[in-house]
Scaffold this motif. Structure first.
Motif, PDB file in Angstrom:
ATOM      1  N   THR A  38       0.871  -1.172   0.000  1.00 16.25           N
ATOM      2  CA  THR A  38       0.000   0.000   0.000  1.00 16.25           C
ATOM      3  C   THR A  38       0.910   1.225   0.000  1.00 16.25           C
ATOM      4  OG1 THR A  38      -0.065  -0.036   2.407  1.00 16.25           O
ATOM      5  CG2 THR A  38      -1.878  -1.122   1.264  1.00 16.25           C
TER       6      THR A  38
ATOM      7  N   TYR B 268       3.963  13.559   6.463  1.00 15.56           N
ATOM      8  CA  TYR B 268       4.226  14.940   6.086  1.00 15.56           C
ATOM      9  C   TYR B 268       4.388  15.804   7.316  1.00 15.56           C
ATOM     10  CZ  TYR B 268      -0.522  16.347   7.325  1.00 15.56           C
ATOM     11  OH  TYR B 268      -1.665  16.623   8.015  1.00 15.56           O
TER      12      TYR B 268
ATOM     13  N   LYS C 107      -7.355  14.369   7.078  1.00 20.07           N
ATOM     14  CA  LYS C 107      -6.987  13.468   5.982  1.00 20.07           C
ATOM     15  C   LYS C 107      -7.818  13.755   4.727  1.00 20.07           C
ATOM     16  CE  LYS C 107      -6.679   8.574   4.768  1.00 20.07           C
ATOM     17  NZ  LYS C 107      -6.912   7.184   5.199  1.00 20.07           N
TER      18      LYS C 107
ATOM     19  N   SER D 289      -3.080   5.445   1.133  1.00 23.03           N
ATOM     20  CA  SER D 289      -4.219   5.039   1.958  1.00 23.03           C
ATOM     21  C   SER D 289      -4.016   5.475   3.407  1.00 23.03           C
ATOM     22  CB  SER D 289      -4.465   3.534   1.854  1.00 23.03           C
ATOM     23  OG  SER D 289      -3.288   2.818   2.089  1.00 23.03           O
ATOM     24  N   ARG D 290      -2.772   5.705   3.784  1.00 20.09           N
ATOM     25  CA  ARG D 290      -2.515   6.262   5.121  1.00 20.09           C
ATOM     26  C   ARG D 290      -1.722   7.550   4.984  1.00 20.09           C
ATOM     27  NH1 ARG D 290      -0.429   1.256   8.681  1.00 20.09           N
ATOM     28  NH2 ARG D 290      -0.032   0.359   6.632  1.00 20.09           N
ATOM     29  N   ILE D 291      -2.151   8.575   5.719  1.00 19.93           N
ATOM     30  CA  ILE D 291      -1.454   9.866   5.681  1.00 19.93           C
ATOM     31  C   ILE D 291      -1.242  10.318   7.113  1.00 19.93           C
ATOM     32  CG2 ILE D 291      -1.514  12.226   4.847  1.00 19.93           C
ATOM     33  CD1 ILE D 291      -3.369  11.353   2.624  1.00 19.93           C
ATOM     34  N   VAL D 292       0.013  10.472   7.488  1.00 21.01           N
ATOM     35  CA  VAL D 292       0.342  10.710   8.889  1.00 21.01           C
ATOM     36  C   VAL D 292       1.134  12.013   9.017  1.00 21.01           C
ATOM     37  CG1 VAL D 292       1.595   9.779  10.879  1.00 21.01           C
ATOM     38  CG2 VAL D 292       0.430   8.217   9.289  1.00 21.01           C
ATOM     39  N   ALA D 293       0.711  12.866   9.954  1.00 18.66           N
ATOM     40  CA  ALA D 293       1.438  14.114  10.205  1.00 18.66           C
ATOM     41  C   ALA D 293       2.535  13.887  11.245  1.00 18.66           C
ATOM     42  CB  ALA D 293       0.466  15.182  10.704  1.00 18.66           C
TER      43      ALA D 293
END
Lengths: 765, 102
Positions: free
Chosen positions: A708, A713, A722, A740-744
């Motif tokens: 995936t 960021y 998100k 599919s995954r967005i991490v701060a």
């Protein structure tokens, strides 16, 4: 130093490169398909989800007619034609017609962001786009952004005009009839005409002191009220008799005489006599069916103008605004009217000044169109129409006398580019003919076969599915977008229709198999060939497939777009479930693979090196990127014909003692996610374009059932929702590139050498 | 550091305001998630993909739920409702499931 041919060829431990086999190396793709049509004219060629059948003979004739029109428009060898449409028979007919004309096709997905499509068309200087009824409105909006784009063809509209079928007199008249008690149809539709502004704007646009005015779409007379007293003559046109009556009353009240005419905008030029100093369309444009109709209306109105006359388009709404339903007019369309309409000398866009309006009206704009003197207008050639099925049907059905040669480009298919811009891979006819010959012969594909076509034609797997299958005289069953959304429907097709071939990335079949297994078997005897490629194949998948479809043979294939779909294939036999993957198998005919060191010398048996692919399948290169082409397509030290090149795949590999190749990873950040080839750099570059993102890095973790995408960021201020980031990304990249995954994070972890530590990022998931 | 912000972090578990009749369906959905994810370390409001899911696992869940209820659902239903609670609500509202429940 490059290696001598013998040292490359003579890898003594492997028969891998003994692949030379004669094929029709002077033939082209449309020739093969035309020959199939002569052999099996009445055999189904294309079947769609509405069960419409196009026979090989019909396909041949339809594509001949379209090819003739393309040729008349100047499209032939060396041109490329964009194909922007839904999955369906029209797109397939279109692509074949492009090839018959001698040009190459550039597939474009309507699901991509418009900015991406515009960028790609612009980079290739595409002059013509083939589209379909469903996708035409988007083309009409974005075409003005592509300076090279001159011709738009929409073959699945049978009428002469795009708007004929949707344009119903009663419907428009209903819309224009103000509901009793309501002041104005536009207001009733929630659209406030800026009456005073329009009046001022019209006055400033003309130099005539007492102008003659024609208003198209007078509604209840708001503009009449403001302008009629000032005009020397005022003609108010509207399809609604009631609106015309009200406008005349409004004129009387204001102290100006008004002539009323009940007709549609496109009829006005026939019903009204000029000349006029001013023609006004205030808000009216929103009610027109499409931009092609507007162009036709403007074309006819130009003939009614005095020499220094103007057409004023007031209260236009651009594509950026979601306000209401009506027709949206891109400002670039207005600016390009002089190119489009021979009588137009100048067309200016007037943005509204800050502070003049509040809310939505501030976002609207106005436009002034000025014309050539009448004598030049009379001599000017007519405008080019939108080409529809009507025009195509007027062309003869016989074949063109000339077509492409085997050396000409067949298509340009885009793949992800590491710097953020997609790369256009150009492939020639000879490479495709070699592939088709190899596949159809090896797997005995013939007229009795039918493929379930599930692949997007923006991916090169589609090249075999369409042209290979048609050249065999077989049938392409096009799965619609709706079929693809519901795996149960695909299972229905496999069970209830006579599908014999499946070809997809492993992930597509992997999504269908749970549904196959959840159902009672019914009619699973026809499927005989399952082609899997484009990604790592889960080792248990072939047994699952063969368990469910007893007559299916599973073939694992590998290759790159740059080397024409596939370079190697492996018939999956008994599966050793302890192996991590399937072997590369056999090379395709006339295809050679080399493992070379950094000096381009062959690596000894067992030693890791760079994998190169050479032979008939090597593509032409990257469109408009000579330096990149030179870096990836090198002279082939084992060339069989002068000038042959080899492609540096970016794969690391080594020869095994049994003569097989072993894949050892990538030199770069290219990954496969569900069969999509993705450069992590392209996704990262898109993230960095999103507002609120200061730094970003993208990884592709391997989970259960494959990879995936996950993004990390650093926000410029507060972390973003998100959904907000996803929607910003959607405007930039296709959906398969959205993580599919967005991490701060507060900051991105770095390695000791100062690079982003991807291993540390993976550890955070 | 554990400062993942509002993205990628599980919100507090759902407290079940939508009535007890959804509980059996919710339990079934949750159990399918546990089967394919091979862990149960996720909240009922947590995004499936943040919990380690991918689209192939979505297919497994939807095939299993479809088979269990004898109905057909589009995969996009899941993608539009990627938490246990949202999916439960969407399935409960889905015509095919309503018919199957009758």
């Amino acid at each position: 130093m490059s290696a001598s041919p013998t040292s490359v060829q003579g890898a003594p431990w492997s028969g891998w490169n003994e692949t030379t086999r004669p094929f029709r190396d002077d033939a082209t793709v449309p020739e093969l398909i035309a020959e199939a049509a002569r052999r099996h004219p009445d055999h189904p060629a294309i079947v769609d989800s509405d069960k419409r059948v196009l026979t090989h003979g019909e396909l041949d004739r339809l594509s001949n007619r379209l090819a003739r029109l393309l040729r008349e428009l100047g499209l032939g060898r060396g041109s490329s034609v964009g194909v922007y449409g839904e999955r369906g028979a029209p797109a397939l007919v279109g692509m074949l017609a492009v090839l018959k004309a001698g040009a190459s096709y550039v597939p474009l997905d309507p699901a991509w962001p418009a900015s991406r499509v515009v960028g790609l068309l612009d980079r290739l200087d595409v002059t013509a786009v083939l589209t379909d009824r469903a996708s035409l409105p988007s083309v009409q909006e974005f075409r003005w952004e592509v300076p090279s784009l001159r011709h738009v063809l929409c073959p699945d509209i049978p009428e002469e005009f795009s708007w004929s079928a949707t344009f119903r007199r009663e419907q428009v008249a209903d819309l224009s009839d103000p509901p009793s008690g309501s002041a104005d149809p536009l207001e009733a539709a929630g659209f406030q005409v800026c009456q005073d502004h329009v009046a001022r704007f019209v006055r400033s646009a003309t130099s005539a002191e007492r102008p003659s005015v024609l208003e198209i779409g007078c509604g209840s007379g708001l503009v009449v009220e403001a302008l009629a007293p000032w005009a020397s003559r005022y003609v108010a046109v509207d399809p609604s008799p009631e609106s015309v009556a009200r406008s005349k009353e409004a004129g009387d009240r204001a102290g100006g005489e008004v002539e009323g005419v009940v007709c549609f905008a496109h009829e006005a030029a026939e019903r009204v006599h000029g000349p006029f100093d001013v023609v006004v369309l205030a808000g009216t444009v929103r009610f027109l069916p499409d931009l092609d109709h507007l162009t036709g209306v403007l074309d006819s109105l130009v003939g009614l103008l005095a020499d220094d006359g103007v057409i004023v388009l007031a209260d236009l709404v651009g594509p950026g605004l979601g306000a209401g339903s009506g027709l949206r007019v891109p400002p670039r369309y207005v600016e390009r009217l002089p190119e489009l309409l021979p009588g137009v000398a100048h067309a200016g866009v007037h943005r509204r000044r800050a502070g003049e309006f509040t809310g939505e009206p501030a976002e609207r704009y106005d436009a002034v169109i000025r014309v050539e003197p009448s004598r030049d207008r009379a001599a000017a050639p007519g405008r080019e129409p939108l080409w529809t099925g009507h025009h195509i049907g007027l062309r003869p059905a016989g074949p063109l006398a000339t077509g492409p040669t085997a050396d000409d480009a067949c298509y340009t298919i885009f793949t992800s580019g590491s710097t953020g811009a997609p790369k256009g891979v150009v492939v020639g006819h000879r490479a495709v003919v070699n592939l088709i010959d190899c596949m159809n012969r090896t797997y005995e594909v013939g007229p009795a076969d039918e493929i379930l076509f599930t692949v997007s034609f923006c991916f090169d797997l589609s090249v075999y599915d369409m042209f290979g299958v048609l050249a065999a005289g077989a049938t392409v069953r096009v799965a619609s977008a709706a079929d693809l959304a519901e795996p149960d429907t695909l299972v229905d097709l496999l069970e209830q229709e006579s599908i014999t071939i499946w070809d997809s990335a492993p992930a597509t079949l992997g999504m269908v198999m749970p549904f196959v297994e959840a159902r009672e078997p019914a009619g699973r005897d026809t499927l005989r060939l399952v082609l899997l490629s484009g990604d790592w194949i889960p080792v248990p998948l072939p047994d699952q497939v063969r368990g469910a479809f007893p007559h299916a043979e599973v073939v694992a294939l590998g290759g790159a777009t740059e080397t024409t779909v596939w370079s190697n294939h492996h018939r999956v036999g008994e599966v050793d479930l302890t192996r991590p993957s399937f072997p590369y198998g056999q090379p395709m005919q006339n295809t050679r693979s080399y493992v070379l060191d950094s000096g381009l010398r062959p690596c000894p048996l067992g030693e890791e090196g760079d994998l190169y692919v050479a032979g008939a399948g090597v593509g032409v290169g990257y469109a408009g990127a000579a330096a990149l082409t030179a870096a990836r397509f090198l002279p082939d030290p084992g060339a069989r014909r002068p000038g042959e090149r080899m492609y540096r795949t970016g794969d690391r590999a080594r020869w095994l003692p049994n003569g097989d190749l072993e894949f050892l990873g990538r030199l770069d950040d290219q990954v496969k996610v569900r069969g999509h080839r993705i450069e992590l750099g392209e996704v990262q570059s898109a993230l960095l374009q999103c507002p609120g993102v200061r730094a970003a890095s993208v990884v592709a973790p391997v989970g259960r059932r494959g990879r995936t995408l996950a993004a990390f960021y650093v926000p410029t201020a507060e972390p973003l929702a998100k959904a907000e980031l996803v929607s910003a990304l959607r405007a930039l990249v296709p959906s398969h590139m959205i993580p599919s995954r967005i991490v701060a994070l507060d900051e991105l972890p770095l390695t000791s050498t100062g690079k982003i530590d991807r291993a540390a990022l993976l550890g955070r998931l | 550091m554990d400062n993942f912000g509002p993205v990628g972090v599980a919100s507090p578990d759902h407290t079940g305001h939508d009535g007890p009749d959804l509980e059996p369906l919710r339990a079934q959905v949750r159990s399918q998630w546990v089967d394919v994810l091979e862990h149960d370390d996720f909240g009922d409001d947590e995004d499936f993909f943040d919990a380690g899911g991918n689209s192939l696992l979505v297919a497994e869940i939807m095939a299993a739920l479809g088979a269990e209820f004898g109905v057909r659902v589009e995969l996009r239903l899941f993608f539009a409702h990627p938490t246990v609670n949202e999916l439960t609500g969407a399935l409960a509202a889905h015509e095919a499931f309503k018919a199957a429940a009758r």
